[in-house]
Write a protein that holds these residues in place. Structure first.
Motif, PDB file in Angstrom:
ATOM      1  N   SER A  63      31.045  -9.866 -16.675  1.00 17.89           N
ATOM      2  CA  SER A  63      30.312 -10.968 -16.892  1.00 17.89           C
ATOM      3  C   SER A  63      28.659 -10.526 -16.753  1.00 17.89           C
ATOM      4  O   SER A  63      27.397 -11.047 -17.490  1.00 17.89           O
ATOM      5  N   LYS A  64      28.564  -9.391 -15.757  1.00 14.22           N
ATOM      6  CA  LYS A  64      26.983  -8.698 -16.238  1.00 14.22           C
ATOM      7  C   LYS A  64      27.047  -7.859 -17.550  1.00 14.22           C
ATOM      8  O   LYS A  64      26.233  -7.027 -17.914  1.00 14.22           O
ATOM      9  N   ALA A  65      28.197  -6.845 -17.853  1.00 13.56           N
ATOM     10  CA  ALA A  65      28.081  -6.371 -19.218  1.00 13.56           C
ATOM     11  C   ALA A  65      28.136  -6.571 -20.035  1.00 13.56           C
ATOM     12  O   ALA A  65      27.226  -6.508 -20.923  1.00 13.56           O
ATOM     13  N   ALA A  66      28.394  -7.571 -20.335  1.00 17.78           N
ATOM     14  CA  ALA A  66      28.605  -8.668 -21.615  1.00 17.78           C
ATOM     15  C   ALA A  66      27.923  -9.989 -21.183  1.00 17.78           C
ATOM     16  O   ALA A  66      29.374 -11.121 -20.851  1.00 17.78           O
ATOM     17  N   THR A  67      27.253 -10.630 -20.339  1.00 19.04           N
ATOM     18  CA  THR A  67      26.776 -12.297 -19.708  1.00 19.04           C
ATOM     19  C   THR A  67      27.367 -12.541 -21.346  1.00 19.04           C
ATOM     20  O   THR A  67      27.747 -13.566 -20.865  1.00 19.04           O
ATOM     21  N   ALA A  68      27.322 -12.556 -22.409  1.00 18.04           N
ATOM     22  CA  ALA A  68      27.279 -14.297 -23.523  1.00 18.04           C
ATOM     23  C   ALA A  68      28.931 -13.956 -23.554  1.00 18.04           C
ATOM     24  O   ALA A  68      29.461 -15.286 -23.479  1.00 18.04           O
ATOM     25  N   THR A 121      32.471  -9.312 -30.551  1.00 14.79           N
ATOM     26  CA  THR A 121      31.229  -8.651 -30.865  1.00 14.79           C
ATOM     27  C   THR A 121      30.736  -7.870 -29.524  1.00 14.79           C
ATOM     28  O   THR A 121      30.309  -6.845 -28.972  1.00 14.79           O
ATOM     29  N   ALA A 122      30.904  -8.884 -28.518  1.00 14.10           N
ATOM     30  CA  ALA A 122      29.920  -8.951 -27.178  1.00 14.10           C
ATOM     31  C   ALA A 122      30.789  -7.606 -26.782  1.00 14.10           C
ATOM     32  O   ALA A 122      30.338  -6.795 -26.095  1.00 14.10           O
ATOM     33  N   ALA A 123      32.253  -7.712 -26.245  1.00 10.21           N
ATOM     34  CA  ALA A 123      33.482  -6.586 -26.056  1.00 10.21           C
ATOM     35  C   ALA A 123      33.235  -5.370 -26.995  1.00 10.21           C
ATOM     36  O   ALA A 123      33.368  -4.017 -25.925  1.00 10.21           O
ATOM     37  N   GLY A 124      33.316  -5.969 -28.048  1.00 11.69           N
ATOM     38  CA  GLY A 124      33.206  -4.381 -28.445  1.00 11.69           C
ATOM     39  C   GLY A 124      32.427  -3.224 -28.894  1.00 11.69           C
ATOM     40  O   GLY A 124      32.301  -2.766 -28.663  1.00 11.69           O
ATOM     41  N   PRO A 161      29.065   2.255 -23.807  1.00 13.50           N
ATOM     42  CA  PRO A 161      29.139   1.768 -22.121  1.00 13.50           C
ATOM     43  C   PRO A 161      28.121   2.064 -21.674  1.00 13.50           C
ATOM     44  O   PRO A 161      27.313   1.256 -20.566  1.00 13.50           O
ATOM     45  N   LEU A 162      27.055   2.826 -21.843  1.00 14.18           N
ATOM     46  CA  LEU A 162      25.451   3.544 -21.602  1.00 14.18           C
ATOM     47  C   LEU A 162      25.107   1.970 -21.109  1.00 14.18           C
ATOM     48  O   LEU A 162      24.212   1.659 -20.246  1.00 14.18           O
ATOM     49  N   ALA A 163      25.078   1.765 -22.692  1.00 15.22           N
ATOM     50  CA  ALA A 163      23.586   0.785 -22.751  1.00 15.22           C
ATOM     51  C   ALA A 163      23.852  -0.599 -22.542  1.00 15.22           C
ATOM     52  O   ALA A 163      23.043  -1.138 -21.554  1.00 15.22           O
ATOM     53  N   PHE A 202      39.537  -4.039 -19.407  1.00 16.52           N
ATOM     54  CA  PHE A 202      39.525  -5.183 -19.399  1.00 16.52           C
ATOM     55  C   PHE A 202      38.187  -5.355 -20.510  1.00 16.52           C
ATOM     56  O   PHE A 202      38.742  -6.869 -20.930  1.00 16.52           O
ATOM     57  N   PRO A 203      37.523  -4.478 -20.449  1.00 18.95           N
ATOM     58  CA  PRO A 203      37.271  -4.551 -21.780  1.00 18.95           C
ATOM     59  C   PRO A 203      38.106  -5.131 -23.150  1.00 18.95           C
ATOM     60  O   PRO A 203      37.396  -6.252 -24.413  1.00 18.95           O
ATOM     61  N   LEU A 204      39.062  -4.152 -23.707  1.00 18.26           N
ATOM     62  CA  LEU A 204      39.350  -4.213 -24.373  1.00 18.26           C
ATOM     63  C   LEU A 204      40.668  -5.248 -24.178  1.00 18.26           C
ATOM     64  O   LEU A 204      41.098  -6.448 -25.290  1.00 18.26           O
ATOM     65  N   LEU A 205      40.951  -6.121 -23.592  1.00 17.40           N
ATOM     66  CA  LEU A 205      42.037  -7.171 -22.730  1.00 17.40           C
ATOM     67  C   LEU A 205      40.759  -8.219 -23.792  1.00 17.40           C
ATOM     68  O   LEU A 205      41.666  -9.043 -24.524  1.00 17.40           O
ATOM     69  N   ALA A 206      39.510  -8.164 -23.414  1.00 17.45           N
ATOM     70  CA  ALA A 206      38.885  -9.180 -23.857  1.00 17.45           C
ATOM     71  C   ALA A 206      38.739  -9.379 -25.139  1.00 17.45           C
ATOM     72  O   ALA A 206      38.327 -10.427 -25.975  1.00 17.45           O
ATOM     73  N   VAL A 207      38.549  -8.270 -25.742  1.00 20.03           N
ATOM     74  CA  VAL A 207      38.346  -7.961 -27.470  1.00 20.03           C
ATOM     75  C   VAL A 207      40.024  -9.033 -28.665  1.00 20.03           C
ATOM     76  O   VAL A 207      39.798  -9.482 -28.860  1.00 20.03           O
ATOM     77  N   ILE A 208      40.731  -7.984 -27.186  1.00 23.43           N
ATOM     78  CA  ILE A 208      42.218  -9.219 -28.291  1.00 23.43           C
ATOM     79  C   ILE A 208      42.397 -10.594 -27.729  1.00 23.43           C
ATOM     80  O   ILE A 208      42.673 -11.231 -28.766  1.00 23.43           O
ATOM     81  N   ALA A 209      42.470 -10.575 -26.746  1.00 18.41           N
ATOM     82  CA  ALA A 209      42.455 -12.249 -26.344  1.00 18.41           C
ATOM     83  C   ALA A 209      41.404 -13.544 -27.152  1.00 18.41           C
ATOM     84  O   ALA A 209      41.768 -14.085 -27.487  1.00 18.41           O
ATOM     85  N   GLY A 210      39.781 -12.535 -27.958  1.00 16.90           N
ATOM     86  CA  GLY A 210      39.142 -13.441 -28.376  1.00 16.90           C
ATOM     87  C   GLY A 210      39.321 -12.670 -29.949  1.00 16.90           C
ATOM     88  O   GLY A 210      39.303 -14.481 -30.081  1.00 16.90           O
TER      89      GLY A 210
END
Length: 204
Positions: free
Chosen positions: A65-70, A109-112, A118-120, A144-152
């Motif tokens: 929720s902080k790394a990709a707020t959208a 897009t956001a999770a990708g 990741p640093l940014a 979890f970012p990868l899971l978000a991409v797959i689920a999206g």
């Protein structure tokens, strides 16, 4: 004696069942939302700038929720769209499909982006936790970012099924009910009967 064969109506394909498709969209949207509550990034802070005590910790944990707020907001939009598709009319289903598709594209897009840089994605959390930005750190991503991409992505594919699947769904809204009534000459369902009752007409 000759028997009579009862007509059971057209068989709805499994992929086109309203309950199954709506449940799938809801589950995928909740999966994305749930992923954002987990740690997406683990930041190892620079000991030279922040001190050895900070460097020896397990690292700064950054939630999705902080790394990709959208992503969190888009997951809620898709969730609402999936629930609305169950009661929407024909035209509204097209609008809902577009909304869910856009939400799914935004999630991917956001999770990708977090996976790509990741640093940014972690800079805001680093600055908030340490008061220093641009320090030498190492950032590791979790699953979890990868899971978000797959689920999206699956969410977007599910949204594409709403319009063709809805052809097999029974009329449920008062607008569809009015159209059925016009073609049959009688009240279509409980919704139409209720509307007539509120106007002072006796549907019986």
């Amino acid at each position: 004696m000759s028997g009579t064969v009862k007509s059971t109506g057209p068989v709805v394909p499994p992929w086109a069942r309203k309950s199954s498709l709506v449940l799938l969209i809801v589950v995928l949207a909740l999966a994305v939302f749930g992923a954002t509550t987990q740690t997406w990034l683990t930041v190892r802070l620079d000991a030279g700038q922040l001190g050895q005590a900070v460097a020896n910790r397990d690292g700064l944990q950054v939630q999705g929720s902080k790394a990709a707020t959208a992503v969190t907001a888009l997951a809620l939009v898709a969730l609402a769209g999936g629930l609305a598709a169950a009661i929407a009319g024909k035209v509204a289903r097209w609008v809902i499909t577009v909304i869910i598709l856009l939400a799914a594209a935004g999630i991917v897009t956001a999770a990708g982006t977090v996976l790509a840089d990741p640093l940014a994605a972690a800079q805001g959390s680093i600055a908030a936790a340490t008061g220093i930005s641009g320090s030498n750190v190492s950032v590791a991503t979790t699953v979890f970012p990868l899971l978000a991409v797959i689920a999206g992505a699956l969410l977007g594919l599910s949204a594409l099924l709403v319009v063709p699947a809805s052809r097999h769904w029974k009329s449920r809204t008062k607008y569809d009910a009015a159209a059925v009534k016009a073609g049959t000459g009688g009240p279509a369902d409980e919704i139409d009967s209720w509307d007539r009752l509120t106007r002072g007409d006796d549907p019986t």
